[in-house]
Design an enzyme around this catalytic site. Structure first.
Site, PDB file in Angstrom:
ATOM      1  N   GLU A 175      21.607  21.552 -18.094  1.00 56.83           N
ATOM      2  CA  GLU A 175      21.823  20.404 -18.971  1.00 56.83           C
ATOM      3  C   GLU A 175      22.187  19.193 -18.138  1.00 56.83           C
ATOM      4  O   GLU A 175      23.108  19.244 -17.313  1.00 56.83           O
ATOM      5  CB  GLU A 175      22.968  20.671 -19.953  1.00 56.83           C
ATOM      6  CG  GLU A 175      22.644  21.619 -21.081  1.00 56.83           C
ATOM      7  CD  GLU A 175      23.747  21.638 -22.137  1.00 56.83           C
ATOM      8  OE1 GLU A 175      23.464  22.061 -23.261  1.00 56.83           O
ATOM      9  OE2 GLU A 175      24.897  21.228 -21.831  1.00 56.83           O
ATOM     10  N   CYS A 176      21.459  18.095 -18.326  1.00 54.55           N
ATOM     11  CA  CYS A 176      21.762  16.808 -17.707  1.00 54.55           C
ATOM     12  C   CYS A 176      21.904  16.964 -16.190  1.00 54.55           C
ATOM     13  O   CYS A 176      20.909  17.144 -15.495  1.00 54.55           O
ATOM     14  CB  CYS A 176      23.001  16.188 -18.346  1.00 54.55           C
ATOM     15  SG  CYS A 176      23.137  14.402 -18.049  1.00 54.55           S
TER      16      CYS A 176
END
Length: 439
Positions: free
Chosen positions: A332-333
């Protein structure tokens, strides 16, 4: 178990007309001051935010959870609020201004602090930056208290008060308008928390944080009527909680250090409640994920500040690549950036990353990406089938230079607009700038 006729623990919502008014400073001071008075204090934070809750946890000695009316359904909101059972008082820090939210409603509203304060019966303590104004601060408080969507109003605390005379001017007008004034915080340049591009410098990076928080607790105790504030706390009936997030695997190798710190406590709580085992490891310490795990999950954080160290972490990268040959990996990210081919730092230096995806990102070419996101998966990811709808947000400053792999999802903003950051998938490896909040 929370029963239909019970009440949430009494609490207060710390809100303001806008960001930068002093909500976090006051919240941290209140957590410490109330704790020093012998109270068990449960902190919460409104909306998507990884950083403030980590400070809450240090100040309160208790995990702080996010509550998000846009991304979370009513059942999950109730489950998270029920984590306050056993506490003496709740302190719920709002986001932005009291009535600020999305133009279009999500799952349980527009994500405003006012909506959640009303749902849980927590009266609002309005923090007002009084710099440059006198009686007008009271007029602002009146407008917020009398708004047609106003939650119960506990009173106001003035911040950046210049002098006793300044305080007296405002207090007199508050009294005339029939509004409680619960405190006045004088200007104090000695109590400042350092900041960077996504907010405060993380709690785990500040060695002197306990001492700073202790000073802040004393400061708030000296300038806020804590007895009146406690008396103003309230609560609403507490319906039965709903389901927690499901774990994406049984044994999850989770990256955890200052470069990978952005994992929501309610997600981890849901995973543990379902019996999942979380196996933390530190990429910055050059630790490889446990090869016996079922899944590697790389959360967001600040890899752009540690790109050279991560590129040199040979045991981590070798172990991650070996794991991905047979088992799923998701990022994520910041975790997504590390799964890519390269990350370009602020100085323009290109650092080779894991190469499990073709993604190339640049922190040199900075642009803010911020907002709620609703993702419909076009390919499966750990714990979710293709076609599933996920609710979350995006918050980063990196620019995608190359993204050659198949898209992971169709992603839309809160108003339904298409978002180009679709994420990527290659075999069993997936990732996205999308931060998952709820299924």
């Amino acid at each position: 178990m929370v029963h239909e006729n019970s009440l949430w623990p009494k609490g207060l919502a710390i809100a303001a007309p806008a960001s930068g008014s002093g909500k976090t400073t006051l919240t941290l001071g209140l957590l410490g001051a109330l704790r020093a008075r012998g109270h068990v204090v449960q902190p919460f934070k409104n909306g998507p935010d990884y950083i403030d809750p980590a400070f809450h946890a240090v100040a309160a000695g208790r995990v702080s959870y996010n509550l998000d009316g846009w991304a979370m359904g009513a059942g999950l909101l109730r489950s998270i609020a029920a984590q306050a059972m056993g506490a003496d008082i709740v302190v719920f820090e709002g986001a932005m201004g009291l009535y600020d939210g999305t133009p279009d409603p999500g799952r349980d509203g527009r994500g405003t602090t006012a909506e959640l304060a009303k749902r849980f019966g927590w009266p609002v303590v309005l923090v007002l930056d009084a710099k440059g104004q006198g009686q007008s601060a009271a007029a602002t408080a009146l407008g917020f208290a009398r708004h047609p969507e106003a939650p119960p109003f506990a009173g106001a605390i003035m911040n950046n008060v210049a002098s006793p005379r300044h305080e007296a001017m405002i207090r007199s007008e508050m009294d005339r308008l029939g509004l409680p004034m619960l405190g006045a915080l004088p200007r104090n340049p000695e109590i400042v928390l350092p900041e960077r591009h996504l907010g405060l410098v993380q709690a785990g990076e500040q060695a002197d944080l306990p001492q700073v928080l202790a000073k802040l607790a004393d400061f708030v105790a000296d300038h806020v009527d804590l007895a009146a504030l406690e008396a103003a706390a309230g609560a609403a009936p507490a319906p039965t909680p709903g389901p927690w997030p499901k774990p994406p695997a049984q044994r999850i190798a989770l990256a955890r250090d200052v470069a990978f710190a952005f994992a929501y406590p309610h997600m981890l709580e849901g995973w543990r409640r379902a019996g999942a085992e979380i196996l933390p490891f530190s990429p910055l310490a050059d630790e490889a994920p446990d090869p016996s795990a079922d899944l590697v999950w790389l959360p967001g954080g600040y890899p752009e500040l540690h790109a050279g160290q991560l590129a040199a972490a040979s045991r981590f990268l070798t172990g991650l690549r070996a794991f991905a040959q047979t088992k799923p990996v998701h990022g994520e990210c910041g975790g997504y950036m590390v799964l890519g081919a390269a990350l370009i730092d602020k100085a323009g230096t290109r650092h080779a990353m894991a190469g499990l995806l073709g993604l190339v990102t640049s922190y040199e070419k900075r642009r803010l990406h911020l907002g709620y996101r609703k993702a419909t998966l076009q390919a499966p990811m750990p714990g979710q089938a293709a076609g599933a709808t996920l609710w979350g947000h995006e918050f980063h400053y990196s620019t995608i230079l190359e993204q050659p792999d198949a898209p992971l999802a169709e992603v839309r903003g809160a108003a339904g607009q298409m978002v180009p950051e679709t994420g990527s998938v290659r075999g069993q490896v997936s990732g996205s700038f999308f931060h998952l909040i709820a299924e």
